[in-house]
Scaffold this motif. Structure first.
Motif: not given
Length: 89
Positions: A44, A67, A70
């Motif tokens: 993350q 990811l 994100y």
């Protein structure tokens, strides 16, 4: 409760926060702003985001390409570079 509860209960979130703070403090101690840092298996991007915000040239790396989008949504005004897939390729 682990996330928003009392910090005297050493749950996962509390432990993560302490490790995160200690790691950032160590990096700041042995490097200087502007240095390049590669976070491998960054998931993350919490470290990459923090380091970029502190003035480092942060590169996010993870085998899970999805990811990256994100992490890009989470970032504020600082710049993060992305290195997708294996770091050695």
């Amino acid at each position: 409760m682990e996330i928003y509860g009392e910090t005297k209960k050493n749950g996962y979130a509390y432990g993560y926060r302490i490790r995160h703070e200690n790691t950032i403090a160590l990096i700041k101690k042995v490097t200087k702003k502007g240095d390049r840092i590669l976070e491998i298996t960054a998931a993350q991007g919490n470290f990459s985001l923090k380091l970029a915000k502190l003035g480092y040239e942060a590169t996010w790396n993870d085998i899970r390409e999805d990811l990256a989008e994100y992490v890009e949504m989470k970032k504020e005004t600082h710049t993060i570079m992305y290195r997708l897939k294996n770091a050695d390729t």
